[in-house]
Write a protein that holds these residues in place. Structure first.
Motif, PDB file in Angstrom:
ATOM      1  N   LEU A 226       0.584  -1.288   0.107  1.00 37.19           N
ATOM      2  CA  LEU A 226       0.223   0.138   0.176  1.00 37.19           C
ATOM      3  C   LEU A 226       0.950   1.080  -0.399  1.00 37.19           C
ATOM      4  O   LEU A 226       0.539   2.479  -0.706  1.00 37.19           O
ATOM      5  N   VAL A 227       2.006   1.673   1.419  1.00 45.15           N
ATOM      6  CA  VAL A 227       3.061   2.633   0.899  1.00 45.15           C
ATOM      7  C   VAL A 227       3.925   1.972  -0.193  1.00 45.15           C
ATOM      8  O   VAL A 227       4.544   0.555   0.584  1.00 45.15           O
ATOM      9  N   PRO A 228       5.105   2.811  -1.210  1.00 44.64           N
ATOM     10  CA  PRO A 228       5.722   2.645  -1.569  1.00 44.64           C
ATOM     11  C   PRO A 228       6.975   2.300  -0.965  1.00 44.64           C
ATOM     12  O   PRO A 228       6.983   3.352   0.293  1.00 44.64           O
ATOM     13  N   PRO A 229       7.951   1.535  -1.122  1.00 49.53           N
ATOM     14  CA  PRO A 229       8.895   1.769  -0.311  1.00 49.53           C
ATOM     15  C   PRO A 229      10.282   2.540  -0.316  1.00 49.53           C
ATOM     16  O   PRO A 229       9.532   3.363  -1.390  1.00 49.53           O
ATOM     17  N   GLY A 230      10.804   3.024   0.604  1.00 50.24           N
ATOM     18  CA  GLY A 230      11.636   4.618   0.565  1.00 50.24           C
ATOM     19  C   GLY A 230      11.864   5.097   0.660  1.00 50.24           C
ATOM     20  O   GLY A 230      12.154   6.452   0.253  1.00 50.24           O
ATOM     21  N   LEU A 231      10.780   5.763   1.185  1.00 54.64           N
ATOM     22  CA  LEU A 231       9.849   6.944   1.646  1.00 54.64           C
ATOM     23  C   LEU A 231       9.855   7.185   3.295  1.00 54.64           C
ATOM     24  O   LEU A 231      10.678   6.529   3.468  1.00 54.64           O
TER      25      LEU A 231
ATOM     26  N   GLY B 137      11.446  -0.251   6.910  1.00 50.48           N
ATOM     27  CA  GLY B 137      11.991  -1.165   6.265  1.00 50.48           C
ATOM     28  C   GLY B 137      11.840  -2.549   6.907  1.00 50.48           C
ATOM     29  O   GLY B 137      11.421  -3.911   6.276  1.00 50.48           O
ATOM     30  N   THR B 138      10.131  -2.486   7.231  1.00 49.58           N
ATOM     31  CA  THR B 138      10.109  -4.034   8.499  1.00 49.58           C
ATOM     32  C   THR B 138       8.735  -4.385   7.422  1.00 49.58           C
ATOM     33  O   THR B 138       8.431  -5.589   7.498  1.00 49.58           O
ATOM     34  N   ILE B 139       8.236  -3.574   6.273  1.00 48.56           N
ATOM     35  CA  ILE B 139       6.964  -4.522   4.775  1.00 48.56           C
ATOM     36  C   ILE B 139       7.294  -4.723   3.737  1.00 48.56           C
ATOM     37  O   ILE B 139       8.384  -3.828   3.296  1.00 48.56           O
TER      38      ILE B 139
ATOM     39  N   PHE C 187       3.572   3.551  11.455  1.00 51.49           N
ATOM     40  CA  PHE C 187       3.123   3.980  10.676  1.00 51.49           C
ATOM     41  C   PHE C 187       3.030   2.392   9.331  1.00 51.49           C
ATOM     42  O   PHE C 187       2.135   1.136   9.045  1.00 51.49           O
ATOM     43  N   ALA C 188       4.120   1.624   9.801  1.00 51.91           N
ATOM     44  CA  ALA C 188       4.135   0.273   9.659  1.00 51.91           C
ATOM     45  C   ALA C 188       3.089  -0.362  10.143  1.00 51.91           C
ATOM     46  O   ALA C 188       2.249  -1.498   9.263  1.00 51.91           O
ATOM     47  N   GLU C 189       2.644  -1.135  11.193  1.00 47.56           N
ATOM     48  CA  GLU C 189       2.063  -1.646  11.786  1.00 47.56           C
ATOM     49  C   GLU C 189       0.635  -0.958  11.402  1.00 47.56           C
ATOM     50  O   GLU C 189      -0.442  -1.997  10.623  1.00 47.56           O
ATOM     51  N   ALA C 190      -0.061   0.438  10.831  1.00 46.76           N
ATOM     52  CA  ALA C 190      -0.938   0.515   9.976  1.00 46.76           C
ATOM     53  C   ALA C 190      -1.458  -0.062   8.888  1.00 46.76           C
ATOM     54  O   ALA C 190      -2.528  -0.792   8.204  1.00 46.76           O
ATOM     55  N   GLU C 191      -0.044  -0.092   8.067  1.00 48.66           N
ATOM     56  CA  GLU C 191      -0.416  -0.829   6.840  1.00 48.66           C
ATOM     57  C   GLU C 191      -0.319  -2.049   6.825  1.00 48.66           C
ATOM     58  O   GLU C 191      -0.920  -2.690   6.431  1.00 48.66           O
TER      59      GLU C 191
END
Length: 501
Positions: free
Chosen positions: A309-314, A319-321, A451-455
């Motif tokens: 859902l969230v692009p990597p590298g933002l 880095g956990t998703i 944010f990672a938990e939400a994603e």
């Protein structure tokens, strides 16, 4: 004519040249056409079509603005500072007047900003502004914005067209717009009328911009006939139409847009026991889609597919998703998905293999690109035993296309698009709580973890089926200056009105 392959990246804008450059745009007027409808340009609400956004940005700049490259530049605020803790932005307003001749002062700007922020509550942009705790007028031409926690993207958000400053419905430029029988005619304002230093060459540099909004086929026809110098607002829905014209005088430009392109799942459309009522079966549909091959019919080489859902590298990405199902081939994914679909009882509450055949409905905007996309998706889902049917109304569909360019490059923008408060489809209240906690989190590591938990919550619930990055294209005639590709797909009209020095 076939569109040649290109490489589409998140951060580097690319140009797809169909033919050589031809005649330049008109010397006195630059004709710009947005793909849309003429009514788009008269919108005045909070949710503006792209054409209306660009018209608003041209006539009512905010504290800051976006330049042709998508970078934040001074506008009503001539400069600003950010405190070391990132919790306070202090803006010095330029010495200029409102359209009615009243001097611009901090108190009036504060009041206008607060009114706009209040009006935006309940929208996704309102969620993006949730970190703003207070707007203060400090002295005559200084205002301060205080935040609940650091917000590196604040300037980017303040540059959005909806945050343009207006008084009595009129903005402060940098252009004046007059409606005509053939769209809108925009005239750039002289620097001295905007509180800026005199430009002795202004009369030689400035020219007008004529702005219209037309359906895609008419916009392309206008470009081919020479009646338009620039066509903006193209998407995957209408990309195939760029093949049919001669395009002998111009080029196709693609923005390496950052945003969402995927399928939103809607709650209850197929009943409490329906095919998509269960997260595992929603995942089955996501498993079945061959993203690498999805856009091959469009000849867009290098398009970036994703299962996230969230692009990597933002900046917020810790880095956990990671991308999903990387240990499975497409055949293995489809075999797993097919077993889940076969185990469904048809929604009848009976034994395995109930009477109702696995079927999902989808709404896509009308256009040849949508037709091609539907064919690809229908083939992918048929491989796991699901029939995909296209419907004419989003209100009747189990799945709807999300094709949206990001306002800023932060995880919070992507997560906010699926907030339960927006009622756009299935949502996860726990994900909203994580995002809300992140608003007051003091350090970036904690915010990134939330944010990672939400994603992860949203991905686990499979409320959205990610496909990849959105496609945005334009037609640009050779010789037209002031246009640049950028990841926000924002192309300000003011730079187009300035002849090169």
């Amino acid at each position: 004519m076939r569109i040649r392959p290109l490489v589409l990246a998140l951060v580097a804008p690319l140009t797809l040249i169909l033919t050589g450059c031809g005649a330049s745009g008109g010397d006195d007027i630059v004709d710009v056409v947005f793909i849309g409808t003429p009514e788009d340009l008269t919108e005045t609400g909070l949710r503006l079509a792209p054409a209306a956004q660009h018209l608003r940005a041209a006539t009512a700049e905010g504290l800051v603005a976006l330049d042709a490259g998508g970078n934040v530049v001074p506008a009503v605020a001539e400069r600003w500072i950010v405190t070391d803790d990132g919790l306070s932005y202090i803006f010095r307003l330029r010495n200029s007047d409102w359209p009615d001749g009243t001097a611009i002062e901090g108190e009036a700007v504060r009041a206008e900003l607060e009114r706009t922020i209040a009006r935006l509550r309940g929208t996704s942009l309102g969620l993006d502004l949730a970190k703003i705790g207070e707007v203060r007028a400090m002295t005559g031409r200084v205002i301060e914005i205080r935040l609940a926690s650091p917000m590196p993207d604040l300037l980017q958000i303040l540059a959005q067209p909806e945050l343009g400053l207006r008084r009595g419905g009129a903005g402060m430029g940098p252009m004046r717009a007059a409606e005509s029988d053939n769209g809108w005619l925009l005239t750039p304002m002289a620097p001295r009328t905007r509180g800026l230093p005199e430009d002795p060459r202004w009369e030689d540099r400035a020219r007008q911009v004529r702005l219209r909004a037309l359906p895609a086929s008419e916009a392309i026809a206008a470009f081919d006939s020479g009646a338009a110098d620039l066509v903006l607002g193209g998407s995957l829905v209408n990309l195939p139409l760029a093949d049919v014209g001669a395009l002998s005088r111009g080029t196709v430009r693609l923005d390496a847009a950052l945003g969402l392109f995927g399928l939103q799942v809607h709650a209850g459309r197929d009943g409490e026991n329906g095919l998509l009522a269960d997260a595992a079966r929603r995942e089955a549909l996501a498993l079945a889609i061959d993203r690498e091959a999805l856009l091959q019919p469009f000849s867009i080489g290098g398009w970036i597919p994703t299962t996230r859902l969230v692009p990597p590298g933002l900046p917020d990405d810790i880095g956990t998703i990671a991308e999903r199902w990387t240990d499975l081939s497409i055949e293995e994914r489809r075999a797993l998905a097919a077993r889940r679909i076969a185990a469904w009882d048809g929604g009848e509450g009976g034994e395995e293999g109930g009477s109702a055949a696995p079927r999902a409905t989808i709404f896509l905007p009308p256009g040849p690109g949508s037709d091609t996309l539907f064919t690809q998706l229908a083939q992918d889902l048929a491989a796991i035993g699901v029939t995909l049917a296209r419907v004419d109304s989003a209100d009747e569909a189990d799945l709807t296309l999300v094709d949206r360019v990001a306002r800023y490059g932060g995880a919070r923008w992507f997560l906010n698009q699926f907030s339960c408060s927006l009622d756009r489809g299935l949502c996860v209240p726990e994900a909203d709580l994580r995002v809300a906690e992140a608003i007051s989190a003091p350090d970036p590591i904690t915010r990134g973890a939330l944010f990672a938990e939400a994603e992860a919550d949203l991905l686990s619930a499979n409320v959205y089926i990610p496909l990849g990055a959105p496609i945005r294209w334009s037609l640009l005639r050779g010789g037209v200056q002031g246009f640049e590709e950028n990841r926000w797909s924002i192309h300000p009209l003011f730079p187009l009105a300035l002849r090169p020095i």
